[in-house]
Design a protein around this motif. Sequence first.
Motif, PDB file in Angstrom:
ATOM      1  N   GLU A 130      -0.205  19.039  -0.396  1.00 23.22           N
ATOM      2  CA  GLU A 130       0.720  17.998  -0.832  1.00 23.22           C
ATOM      3  C   GLU A 130       0.235  17.351  -2.130  1.00 23.22           C
ATOM      4  O   GLU A 130       1.002  17.116  -3.061  1.00 23.22           O
ATOM      5  N   GLY A 131      -1.086  17.078  -2.209  1.00 24.72           N
ATOM      6  CA  GLY A 131      -1.639  16.486  -3.417  1.00 24.72           C
ATOM      7  C   GLY A 131      -1.557  17.431  -4.605  1.00 24.72           C
ATOM      8  O   GLY A 131      -1.219  17.022  -5.723  1.00 24.72           O
ATOM      9  N   LEU A 132      -1.859  18.723  -4.378  1.00 20.60           N
ATOM     10  CA  LEU A 132      -1.784  19.702  -5.459  1.00 20.60           C
ATOM     11  C   LEU A 132      -0.351  19.850  -5.948  1.00 20.60           C
ATOM     12  O   LEU A 132      -0.098  19.937  -7.161  1.00 20.60           O
ATOM     13  N   ALA A 133       0.601  19.869  -5.011  1.00 21.31           N
ATOM     14  CA  ALA A 133       2.014  19.981  -5.399  1.00 21.31           C
ATOM     15  C   ALA A 133       2.440  18.770  -6.231  1.00 21.31           C
ATOM     16  O   ALA A 133       3.194  18.898  -7.212  1.00 21.31           O
ATOM     17  N   TYR A 134       1.951  17.578  -5.856  1.00 23.39           N
ATOM     18  CA  TYR A 134       2.272  16.370  -6.625  1.00 23.39           C
ATOM     19  C   TYR A 134       1.774  16.496  -8.063  1.00 23.39           C
ATOM     20  O   TYR A 134       2.511  16.204  -9.020  1.00 23.39           O
ATOM     21  N   PHE A 145     -11.277   5.920   0.760  1.00 25.88           N
ATOM     22  CA  PHE A 145     -10.156   6.721   0.255  1.00 25.88           C
ATOM     23  C   PHE A 145      -9.667   7.639   1.365  1.00 25.88           C
ATOM     24  O   PHE A 145     -10.413   8.474   1.880  1.00 25.88           O
ATOM     25  N   PHE A 146      -8.394   7.488   1.711  1.00 27.74           N
ATOM     26  CA  PHE A 146      -7.829   8.229   2.830  1.00 27.74           C
ATOM     27  C   PHE A 146      -6.446   8.721   2.437  1.00 27.74           C
ATOM     28  O   PHE A 146      -5.575   7.944   2.074  1.00 27.74           O
ATOM     29  N   ASN A 147      -6.289  10.068   2.477  1.00 28.46           N
ATOM     30  CA  ASN A 147      -4.983  10.657   2.174  1.00 28.46           C
ATOM     31  C   ASN A 147      -4.539  10.326   0.746  1.00 28.46           C
ATOM     32  O   ASN A 147      -3.382   9.966   0.525  1.00 28.46           O
ATOM     33  N   ARG A 148      -5.439  10.489  -0.206  1.00 32.54           N
ATOM     34  CA  ARG A 148      -5.152  10.126  -1.591  1.00 32.54           C
ATOM     35  C   ARG A 148      -5.573  11.240  -2.559  1.00 32.54           C
ATOM     36  O   ARG A 148      -6.561  11.936  -2.324  1.00 32.54           O
ATOM     37  N   VAL A 149      -4.825  11.350  -3.685  1.00 33.03           N
ATOM     38  CA  VAL A 149      -5.266  12.157  -4.821  1.00 33.03           C
ATOM     39  C   VAL A 149      -6.409  11.412  -5.497  1.00 33.03           C
ATOM     40  O   VAL A 149      -6.330  10.195  -5.728  1.00 33.03           O
ATOM     41  N   MET A 150      -7.494  12.130  -5.810  1.00 36.58           N
ATOM     42  CA  MET A 150      -8.714  11.478  -6.283  1.00 36.58           C
ATOM     43  C   MET A 150      -8.942  11.723  -7.776  1.00 36.58           C
ATOM     44  O   MET A 150      -8.824  12.848  -8.268  1.00 36.58           O
ATOM     45  N   PHE A 151      -9.306  10.635  -8.471  1.00 34.99           N
ATOM     46  CA  PHE A 151      -9.584  10.659  -9.901  1.00 34.99           C
ATOM     47  C   PHE A 151     -11.025  10.201 -10.135  1.00 34.99           C
ATOM     48  O   PHE A 151     -11.324   9.009  -9.985  1.00 34.99           O
ATOM     49  N   ILE A 209      -2.251   7.086  -3.454  1.00 34.76           N
ATOM     50  CA  ILE A 209      -1.615   7.511  -2.217  1.00 34.76           C
ATOM     51  C   ILE A 209      -0.280   8.173  -2.537  1.00 34.76           C
ATOM     52  O   ILE A 209       0.373   7.830  -3.530  1.00 34.76           O
ATOM     53  N   LEU A 210       0.119   9.124  -1.730  1.00 37.51           N
ATOM     54  CA  LEU A 210       1.417   9.758  -1.882  1.00 37.51           C
ATOM     55  C   LEU A 210       2.403   9.119  -0.915  1.00 37.51           C
ATOM     56  O   LEU A 210       2.043   8.715   0.186  1.00 37.51           O
ATOM     57  N   ASP A 240       5.085   6.108   0.225  1.00 36.09           N
ATOM     58  CA  ASP A 240       5.400   4.693   0.024  1.00 36.09           C
ATOM     59  C   ASP A 240       4.283   3.751   0.430  1.00 36.09           C
ATOM     60  O   ASP A 240       4.490   2.542   0.550  1.00 36.09           O
ATOM     61  N   GLY A 241       3.082   4.246   0.679  1.00 37.07           N
ATOM     62  CA  GLY A 241       1.994   3.375   1.103  1.00 37.07           C
ATOM     63  C   GLY A 241       1.561   2.425  -0.001  1.00 37.07           C
ATOM     64  O   GLY A 241       1.812   2.639  -1.191  1.00 37.07           O
ATOM     65  N   VAL A 242       0.908   1.351   0.385  1.00 36.38           N
ATOM     66  CA  VAL A 242       0.381   0.382  -0.561  1.00 36.38           C
ATOM     67  C   VAL A 242      -1.071   0.080  -0.207  1.00 36.38           C
ATOM     68  O   VAL A 242      -1.460   0.139   0.965  1.00 36.38           O
ATOM     69  N   PRO A 243      -1.903  -0.246  -1.220  1.00 36.27           N
ATOM     70  CA  PRO A 243      -1.560  -0.191  -2.637  1.00 36.27           C
ATOM     71  C   PRO A 243      -1.461   1.255  -3.124  1.00 36.27           C
ATOM     72  O   PRO A 243      -2.096   2.145  -2.562  1.00 36.27           O
ATOM     73  N   LYS A 244      -0.664   1.463  -4.178  1.00 39.51           N
ATOM     74  CA  LYS A 244      -0.474   2.824  -4.674  1.00 39.51           C
ATOM     75  C   LYS A 244      -1.794   3.385  -5.194  1.00 39.51           C
ATOM     76  O   LYS A 244      -2.157   4.527  -4.914  1.00 39.51           O
ATOM     77  N   TYR A 245      -2.548   2.566  -5.967  1.00 40.21           N
ATOM     78  CA  TYR A 245      -3.838   3.000  -6.503  1.00 40.21           C
ATOM     79  C   TYR A 245      -4.951   2.108  -5.952  1.00 40.21           C
ATOM     80  O   TYR A 245      -4.778   0.900  -5.817  1.00 40.21           O
ATOM     81  N   VAL A 246      -6.068   2.714  -5.641  1.00 42.43           N
ATOM     82  CA  VAL A 246      -7.263   1.988  -5.206  1.00 42.43           C
ATOM     83  C   VAL A 246      -8.438   2.466  -6.052  1.00 42.43           C
ATOM     84  O   VAL A 246      -8.636   3.674  -6.220  1.00 42.43           O
ATOM     85  N   ASN A 247      -9.207   1.520  -6.595  1.00 42.56           N
ATOM     86  CA  ASN A 247     -10.450   1.852  -7.299  1.00 42.56           C
ATOM     87  C   ASN A 247     -11.636   1.533  -6.402  1.00 42.56           C
ATOM     88  O   ASN A 247     -11.557   0.657  -5.532  1.00 42.56           O
ATOM     89  N   GLY A 248     -12.739   2.231  -6.632  1.00 43.75           N
ATOM     90  CA  GLY A 248     -13.954   1.938  -5.903  1.00 43.75           C
ATOM     91  C   GLY A 248     -14.440   0.528  -6.189  1.00 43.75           C
ATOM     92  O   GLY A 248     -14.125  -0.062  -7.225  1.00 43.75           O
ATOM     93  N   PRO A 249     -15.248  -0.046  -5.289  1.00 45.80           N
ATOM     94  CA  PRO A 249     -15.767  -1.411  -5.489  1.00 45.80           C
ATOM     95  C   PRO A 249     -16.924  -1.427  -6.491  1.00 45.80           C
ATOM     96  O   PRO A 249     -17.408  -0.389  -6.934  1.00 45.80           O
ATOM     97  N   GLU A 250     -17.355  -2.628  -6.835  1.00 45.92           N
ATOM     98  CA  GLU A 250     -18.538  -2.790  -7.687  1.00 45.92           C
ATOM     99  C   GLU A 250     -19.757  -2.247  -6.951  1.00 45.92           C
ATOM    100  O   GLU A 250     -19.965  -2.528  -5.762  1.00 45.92           O
ATOM    101  N   THR A 251     -20.551  -1.444  -7.647  1.00 48.23           N
ATOM    102  CA  THR A 251     -21.752  -0.827  -7.071  1.00 48.23           C
ATOM    103  C   THR A 251     -22.864  -0.867  -8.111  1.00 48.23           C
ATOM    104  O   THR A 251     -22.636  -1.279  -9.256  1.00 48.23           O
TER     105      THR A 251
END
Length: 609
Positions: A132-136, A194-200, A216-217, A219-230
């Motif tokens: 699904e992610g590759l098709a997107y 990160f769960f069920n998401r295309v990864m950048f 996320i593919l 209608d889930g929210v938030p659409k984009y999630v970034n990693g936390p401060e590390t």
Amino acid sequence: MALPPQFLDELRLRTPLAPLIGRKTRLVRSGRNWKGCCPFHGEKTPSFYVYDDHFHCFGCGAHGDAITFVMRAEGASFPEAVERLANEAGLEVPKPTPEAAAREKRARDLHGVMEAAAAAFRRRLRLPEGAEGLAYLKRRGLTEETLERFGLGWSGAGRGTLIADLKGEGITPEQLLEAGLLREREDGPPTELFFNRVMFPIRDRRGRIISFGGRILGDGVPKYVNGPETPLFQKRRSLYALDLAREGAFRGGVVVAVEGYMDVIALHQAGFGAAVAPLGTALTEEQMEELWRLTPEPVLCFDGDAAGARAAARAAEAALPLLSTERSLKLATLPPGEDPDTLVVKGGPAAFQAVLDGARPLGEALYGLIAEGRPAATPEQRAALRKRLEEAAGAIKDRALAGEYRRALLDRFFQATRPVRPGQRQAPARFARPAITAERTRAAQAAALVAITLGHPWLLPEVEESLAGLDLGDGPLAQCRAGALAWLAEGHVLDSAGLMDHLAQVGLGEFCTRLLRDAGLPAAARPDAQPGEALDAWWHFFGLLRGETELRADQAAARQALAETNDAAAQRRLIRLTQALEALRRGEWNEGGGPEAAEASPAGANTTP
């Protein structure tokens, strides 16, 4: 103990190379970089180049960064060089404590964790669960080469997949938690962020993975999630695709900041290799500093709606205290309803190039950004607007630049708020003649100088150093200059047809043809101009563009070079610089250099440097 990589990166960031190396050898501008005679071996022809973060000598092969330069130039050891540069930069060298050693080891380990996670995400993208992610990504028009270049992947659809994937490599949940790939739960062990998401993958300027973003593919929210401060990732200091943009900027690409991951990727795939994006927030001071390390005038690209206008205004105001005569911004606006990704898909690279061509310097755009939505019908409203304009100019720390901004903003204010006298009719805007501004005049002068160069390339050996040091901005005129100097260095026969063929091969043929057909060019740019006429006109426009202060510095350097070498070429350069300086002081304003040059025909009007 080895010093922490973060400290060394900060030290390099705070040590501009050109001023450091300029203490040992005289440097001159060469495009957006610098060149000079190598301080490590005797040479008369400069082959030593200084870039934003490294130097390289094409004669002896010397190469390195600020630390390497101090070690070679002064015979210092690595710790001595670091100590000296740290003192100048106001940094304290970390002491070798057990805690520091442990932090360093964790940082090295975390980079390895991130690389292992990225490989796992890439593998899962090619598994059935990643279909699904590759098709997107394919639907968004991304090629296999682009997928590989950006390392795109799939996080997996089941809880615990990443922990299971990396367990065999000896990576523990505790390491994944510290790297920002897991998150704590009150009711159980840590679970994947990160769960069920295309990864950048998000990389630092050296290309090391420091975090991830996930889309996320559905209608889930938030659409984009970034990693936390590390320990590896600080959002305010990071730009998406910065490592790739460094190479793109080095190759002459326009540095442009857009909004999202997919915008950046689509632009790179379309040939705009110096595109970056902040990570879901407004540009920070640290991110602007990174942009200015790539180019003196990056372009910030905004949506063409009200939200985009507000974002542009916020970015402009945030940038004002950081401006100087050496660095500014341009602002570009997208067509309403479009983003860079959709625009490139619909109209190809030319559609986004038109957006870049329409980018306005900050000094030109700032009045509209501040005045937008502020009525000026009453004395109170006009006074409030004027105060706001003066406050904006006052935010600039460079006092001379602040004065210029204040003058320009108030000129626009008085022009916009001047009442129309009874019986006086204001001409419709469509009949208004373009204002003769300093920017338009300089653009016409730069176009004339480049046109003379293209029409008479035999003069390049005499003017090479002066042409390389001239500020032509980052537009097509600067690209023509870079192409001509590269062509000269290859030893071709110096004829106009050969130069034009070379520029056509690098994608500048249409622009150069349009430039040379401009009816507003001086006679010296025509093929039938006499050599003396062409050379005199070239130096005339050079003097106008360079300005008296810089010409005086050039003259002093040329006088010193002549004393050291007694070379005929150095003597000719000194004579020409002296003549240009004297002409500028006398106020000579020959053909093509006066106000009429600002009223260039359409070809010239599109050559803003």
